[in-house]
Motif scaffolding. Structure first.
Motif, mmCIF file in Angstrom:
data_model
loop_
_atom_site.group_PDB
_atom_site.id
_atom_site.type_symbol
_atom_site.label_atom_id
_atom_site.label_comp_id
_atom_site.label_asym_id
_atom_site.label_seq_id
_atom_site.Cartn_x
_atom_site.Cartn_y
_atom_site.Cartn_z
ATOM 1 N N ILE A 97 97.554 -10.663 12.440
ATOM 2 C CA ILE A 97 98.844 -11.353 12.279
ATOM 3 C C ILE A 97 98.536 -12.812 11.934
ATOM 4 N N PRO A 98 99.027 -13.291 10.786
ATOM 5 C CA PRO A 98 98.681 -14.646 10.330
ATOM 6 C C PRO A 98 98.932 -15.722 11.376
ATOM 7 N N MET A 99 100.037 -15.550 12.119
ATOM 8 C CA MET A 99 100.403 -16.548 13.115
ATOM 9 C C MET A 99 99.315 -16.718 14.190
ATOM 10 N N LEU A 100 98.588 -15.644 14.441
ATOM 11 C CA LEU A 100 97.596 -15.667 15.518
ATOM 12 C C LEU A 100 96.226 -16.152 15.048
ATOM 13 N N GLU A 101 96.055 -16.315 13.738
ATOM 14 C CA GLU A 101 94.730 -16.610 13.208
ATOM 15 C C GLU A 101 94.090 -17.839 13.845
ATOM 16 N N LYS A 102 94.843 -18.934 13.946
ATOM 17 C CA LYS A 102 94.273 -20.171 14.499
ATOM 18 C C LYS A 102 93.962 -20.004 15.975
ATOM 19 N N PHE A 103 94.854 -19.285 16.625
ATOM 20 C CA PHE A 103 94.729 -19.067 18.071
ATOM 21 C C PHE A 103 93.476 -18.232 18.389
ATOM 22 N N LYS A 104 93.222 -17.286 17.488
ATOM 23 C CA LYS A 104 92.088 -16.372 17.689
ATOM 24 C C LYS A 104 90.763 -17.113 17.833
ATOM 25 N N SER A 105 90.616 -18.161 17.014
ATOM 26 C CA SER A 105 89.329 -18.858 17.040
ATOM 27 C C SER A 105 89.107 -19.601 18.357
ATOM 28 N N LEU A 106 90.162 -19.740 19.152
ATOM 29 C CA LEU A 106 90.019 -20.415 20.438
ATOM 30 C C LEU A 106 89.725 -19.439 21.580
ATOM 31 N N LEU A 107 89.892 -18.161 21.293
ATOM 32 C CA LEU A 107 89.641 -17.161 22.340
ATOM 33 C C LEU A 107 88.136 -16.976 22.503
ATOM 34 N N PHE A 108 87.691 -16.989 23.742
ATOM 35 C CA PHE A 108 86.250 -16.862 23.922
ATOM 36 C C PHE A 108 85.725 -15.493 23.492
ATOM 37 N N THR A 109 86.604 -14.500 23.559
ATOM 38 C CA THR A 109 86.158 -13.150 23.171
ATOM 39 C C THR A 109 85.793 -13.088 21.685
ATOM 40 N N THR A 110 86.465 -13.916 20.880
ATOM 41 C CA THR A 110 86.168 -13.933 19.444
ATOM 42 C C THR A 110 84.714 -14.333 19.214
ATOM 43 N N HIS A 111 84.200 -15.179 20.092
ATOM 44 C CA HIS A 111 82.856 -15.730 19.881
ATOM 45 C C HIS A 111 81.789 -14.991 20.678
ATOM 46 N N MET A 112 82.225 -14.000 21.438
ATOM 47 C CA MET A 112 81.249 -13.303 22.273
ATOM 48 C C MET A 112 80.345 -12.363 21.483
ATOM 49 N N VAL A 113 80.741 -12.083 20.241
ATOM 50 C CA VAL A 113 79.912 -11.181 19.425
ATOM 51 C C VAL A 113 78.983 -11.976 18.502
#
Lengths: 306, 279, 227
Positions: free
Chosen positions: B219-235
């Protein structure tokens, strides 16, 4: 002046509007057993926890061995052993490991012999390598005491230490506390809601109610047999009152209920009162007496539990 | 402080739940490696059949490095649960058994106790990752030998030279440790707020699952938010198996992960040192 | 202007010469040159540019022994074309095995070449071979092989000092390939997409760079079989 082990100055703890401890000024002399009495919710545990820095006071000061507790926390706590509420252990460890960890947490590294001697002292020899989860309540209480003593503290704080112990356990604990006091000069602060327990063991005591110290002093002074509360339970209260009011006993009456006439006098005056009532043909179900402080404490406990 | 860390580690070592993770990893690694030993070659032939139409693939593809990579890929996703199992219990476990009273009335500051617990939790996390890596690579090499690593990305196949494999695995495991340290600090933080150990463990896993789902939503609206989630960076550990190394991405992820660790530790520490022990 | 005229004249001359000979003649010319090589060993460097396959260049050794033994030895995993660089030459050795048909001419890298189509007479893996032959030097500069097993492969040969023996310095294989897809169960999604130069989508190249040729040293057959 006696050296003070503990003194609190205007110690207060509030939780929102609730005042758990209110302007408490407590003084515990070094080397004595101090009984901290009070009904449930009186603020005993909160006070003891503040003495162990488990709870931070809203205001006031705590001085232990002449030093401010919060300023010299680690130095002071190195000299303090405690059991708060109930002794707590790592159930997955053996008693031996628990005791060893406890000692190490206090900065000492006891030898095997020292640990075994401690197990011997609290009567747990032979069971030290069992997991604590296999221990009975009484054994845990003994182990808790061993934990409180392992680092040779100068002050022991015990919160309701006899809870759940069998009569023999209570006697053993009592004698152990007295031994600690007499042989090692350890100051013991113990809380209880049983006056008789404090009376048997403590040198001084304080009664706490609603976060305030109501009474504080030497046990032998406070539990003076010369100050008794007597309950005369007549068959007919009116006849009894009439007989008493025309005599010297009228000044001794403190209150009258439907079933009893309450009076205050020394223990030695009781036979005389008994004789007087018999001579005046006042029929009675009985006369009972309590020491004034005991009576006061029982009322306090009853209202506290209500 | 070292004394305190030693005590904390000893307690972790003696807890039966500590070994759940190690045992689970050992079982899964063994099962996967033995399955590949039985018919891994056919499986890889199937995977690579489109390439074999055009090329002769020379060299041993099914080797210890590939096995280690496949297992890391499968298991690192599950690691947060194993970490939360221990880290979530570090403080709340003491609260539930009452030993927190004993612990906090000892001549150590709360900060010392807190950091000793965090260090001990981190050592456990590191040991768990090391165990996973060593076991996957050790058994892999024993059964399949060494060789170049074939990284099967969904849209690309990367061949990592054997001489590069060691440092890449080391870096990836270190990176996985940083990622899981976020879980350690997060669980520890929740552990400070709870008086039973189940809540922080379940809450940690719930948050990870929710964040992972959000991360997967396109969802485009969530794109910026996603990069702040630690789970995004756990991989991000996987990036060490790309060629060339996406250094910018690695550095930015490390910064975000470390930021999370610091944030969680500050919140946890602040609460822990001020907390009244009422239970 | 003079230079341009000279080039045009030489081109016409070359084409006239081309027209004058049969395809088999050119093939023979090529074969004569290559027949001088009984075997060789050389150092090799392989560069890959395959869509969906990320391989760093590898170095190794290469061995050839007439008529058709060929082996590349490298450390680790490499992707090699199914056909050896001398696949066409091996096939052309037996002139009865195929039919050669002239199919025009084309200039490859500035060199005028004639195009010869080779059709095997029997059913072999090769379906059709298309060779771009430099008639002046007797070299195959480019070949397009359509095989049953591997589709169509385009091979560009670049010659250096050893052109006299038809040994190239560089060979580029161009392969049509479907984009590689890994099953989800095994695939990883690394969050990065690095932009790297890629050949036309679906077309991959493998470049073999030869150096340090050692010819006719009586290579043992073992070289081609041992692990």
């Amino acid at each position: 002046m006696t050296d003070l082990a503990i003194s609190t100055h205007a110690l207060t703890k509030t939780y929102g509007r609730l005042v758990a401890v209110n302007n408490l000024n407590l003084q515990v002399a070094a080397g004595e057993v101090f009984g901290f009495l009070g009904p449930n919710g009186a603020g005993k545990s909160t006070t003891l926890r503040m003495l162990l820095t488990l709870i931070s006071p809203t205001q006031g000061e705590i001085v232990v061995f002449g030093k401010n507790l919060w300023k010299y926390r680690n130095e002071i706590l190195r000299q303090v052993g405690s059991i708060i509420e109930k002794p707590d252990f790592y159930l997955y460890l053996s008693a031996y490991d628990n005791l060893k960890i406890q000692a190490q947490m206090c900065g000492i590294h006891p030898t095997r012999k020292q640990l075994e001697a401690m197990f011997e002292l609290v009567g747990l020899s032979g069971r030290e390598h069992d997991k604590v989860k296999t221990y009975s309540h009484g054994m845990k209480q003994r182990l808790g005491l061993a934990q409180a003593l392992i680092h040779n503290p100068k002050l022991i704080i015990l919160d309701e230490p006899t809870t759940g112990l069998d009569p023999q356990g209570i006697i053993d604990l009592r004698s152990l506390i007295l031994r600690m006091k007499n042989e090692k000069g350890i100051t013991v602060l113990l809380s209880s809601h049983i006056l008789s327990e404090i009376e048997l063991i403590a040198d001084s005591m304080a009664i706490l109610s609603s976060g305030k110290v109501m009474v504080q002093g030497r046990v032998r002074d406070l539990l003076n047999p010369e100050d008794m509360v007597v309950a005369v339970e007549p068959c007919d209260t009116y006849t009894c009152l009439a007989a008493l009011q025309n005599s010297m006993w009228s000044t001794r009456i403190t209150s009258v209920t439907e079933t009893a006439v309450m009076m205050r006098m020394s223990k030695g005056q009781l036979p005389e009162l008994n004789r007087y009532l018999a001579e005046n043909r006042v029929a009675m179900y009985g006369i009972s007496f309590k020491r004034a402080l005991e009576d006061y404490f029982l009322k306090l406990t009853a209202s506290g539990n209500a | 402080m070292l004394n305190l860390i030693g005590i904390e580690l000893y307690k972790i070592l003696k807890k039966p739940r500590t070994y759940i993770g190690f045992a689970a990893i050992a079982i899964i690694v063994l099962v996967v490696e033995l399955s590949f030993y039985a018919d891994g070659k056919q499986y890889l032939d199937f995977v690579l059949q489109s390439l074999r139409q055009h090329f002769v693939i020379q060299g041993e593809i099914l080797n210890g490095s590939l096995m280690c990579f496949v297992i890391l890929q499968m298991l690192i996703v599950q690691m947060p649960l194993l970490v939360a199992l221990v880290a979530g219990d570090l403080i709340s476990g003491e609260a539930s058994t009452g030993t927190v009273r004993m612990l906090l009335s000892k001549p150590y500051t709360r900060s010392q106790i807190f950091f000793a617990k965090y260090v001990a939790g981190s050592v456990y996390t590191f040991a768990l990752i090391l165990w996973l890596g060593a076991l996957a690579l050790g058994i892999g090499i024993a059964l399949f030998g060494t060789g170049d690593l074939l990284v099967l990305k969904s849209d690309e196949l990367v061949v990592i030279k054997a001489e590069d494999v060691w440092w890449r695995f080391s870096a990836a495991l270190l990176m996985a440790f940083v990622s899981l340290s976020v879980v350690t600090s997060f669980s520890l933080m929740l552990s400070c707020f709870s008086d039973n150990s189940i809540t922080p463990i379940v809450a940690t896993m719930s948050v990870i699952i929710i964040f992972t789902i959000i991360g997967a939503l396109e969802i485009p609206m969530l794109e910026k938010f996603k990069s702040l989630l630690f789970t995004t960076h756990m991989v991000i550990w996987r990036n060490f198996f790309d060629n060339p190394l996406p250094m910018r991405q690695i550095v930015s992820s490390v910064v975000i992960l470390l930021g999370h660790i610091v944030l969680f530790l500050i919140i946890a520490h602040r609460h822990f040192v001020r907390k009244d022990i009422l239970n | 202007m003079r230079k341009l005229l000279a080039v045009i004249c030489s081109l016409f001359a070359a084409l006239f010469t081309i027209k004058a000979q049969t395809p088999q003649t050119y093939i023979s010319l090529v074969m004569n040159r290559f027949d001088k090589v009984k075997d060789y060993a050389a150092d090799i460097k392989i560069n890959f540019n395959l869509p969906g396959v990320n391989l760093t260049p590898v170095a190794g050794s290469v061995f050839y022994k007439a008529p058709d033994k060929f082996r590349v030895k490298t450390k680790g995993v490499v992707f090699l074309p199914k056909q050896s660089p001398h696949f066409a030459l091996s096939l052309l050795r037996d002139s009865t095995a195929y039919t050669a048909v002239s199919s025009g001419s084309e200039i490859i890298a500035g060199v005028p070449c004639i195009i010869v189509n080779v059709i095997p007479n029997a059913e072999t893996d090769l379906i059709l071979g298309k060779l771009w032959i430099d008639p002046s030097r007797g070299l195959i500069l480019k070949s397009q092989l359509t095989t049953r097993s591997g589709g169509t492969v385009l091979i560009d040969n670049y010659f250096g000092p050893l052109w006299t023996h038809a040994l190239p310095d560089r060979i580029v294989f161009t392969v049509d390939m479907a984009r590689f897809k890994v099953p989800k169960a095994l695939a990883v999604d690394i969050n990065t997409r690095t932009s790297k130069p890629q050949s036309t989508p679906g077309t991959g190249t493998i470049e073999l760079q030869f150096s340090n040729y050692r010819m006719n040293q009586h290579l043992s057959d073992k070289v081609f079989t041992e692990e």
